[in-house]
Design a protein around this motif. Structure first.
Motif: not given
Length: 239
Positions: A83-102
């Motif tokens: 499920y993708a929320f209407q307002q995506p969550v921001r994660f301070k300290g986490i990179t885009v690379r980290d999120l895609v890999a996760l």
């Protein structure tokens, strides 16, 4: 793949209870399905019932033949529902690379991460090591979230009004990205939207109003009626 049987959802009020979803039954196995209808009609609530954010007060939900009615969002995610929320969550300290890999559930190399970012129209070199924080625009976050969905490639991916809060340029690119995603992802996409241009790329459109399904069919059969009815004054093509 997904089946709802007589699903209802009621919430307590000062005067008793309010029925938000009222005895909804449907089956979804198409590649690209859109929920639409007036604000407050129950679209987002129904999607959250499918994802497991809410649990129905009546009825049953089945996924690939298994009863998931009482399973949590985490349990459903493990089964292949995201499920993708209407307002995506921001994660301070986490990179885009980290999120895609996760999201992929495995150790992606830099080339693999960059490939997913390129698919959603982002220059990988500029984004792969950026933090997912307030420096990113709404449109950038939406595309990163879609890259994550592509990397995860779940059987059912739900998007809640992906056009919300983004500019015209980002919206135009989102249309292209969703068209690509439909070809790339190994499963079904369910999008909640008021946007005529998004509904036009859906294979099936389901209209939800007053907690009930008031229309359901191929886009060519449903959209003309929506655009001439009072219900669909909520639809827009002004982006």
């Amino acid at each position: 793949m997904l089946e709802l049987k007589n699903v209802s959802f009621k919430v307590p009020t000062e005067n008793g209870t309010k029925t938000v979803i009222d005895n909804v039954s449907l089956k979804i196995d198409e590649r690209f399905v859109a929920f639409t209808g007036p604000n407050g009609g129950g679209k987002s609530t129904l999607a959250k019932l499918i994802a497991g954010i809410y649990l129905p007060t009546e009825g049953s939900i089945y996924f690939n033949g298994k009863d998931i009615t009482n399973l949590s969002i985490t349990e459903r995610a493990k089964m292949g529902i995201s499920y993708a929320f209407q307002q995506p969550v921001r994660f301070k300290g986490i990179t885009v690379r980290d999120l895609v890999a996760l999201a992929s559930g495995r150790n992606l190399n830099i080339s693999e991460v960059c490939a997913y970012l390129s698919e959603v129209g982002l220059c990988a070199r500029d984004y792969v090591n950026r933090e997912v924080n307030e420096s990113l625009s709404g449109g950038e976050l939406k595309r990163i979230e879609i890259a994550m969905a592509m990397a995860r490639s779940t059987e059912l991916t739900l998007f809640d009004e992906p056009e919300a809060g983004i500019d015209l340029w980002s919206f135009n690119n989102l249309i292209t990205v969703f068209e690509k995603m439909c070809d790339k992802i190994n499963g079904s996409i369910l999008i909640i939207s008021h946007q005529e241009r998004i509904l036009n790329i859906a294979g099936r459109v389901i209209v939800i109003s007053g907690g009930k399904i008031t229309g359901d069919g191929k886009k060519d059969d449903i959209l003309p009626g929506l655009l001439t009815s009072s219900t669909c004054s909520v639809l827009t093509d002004k982006m």
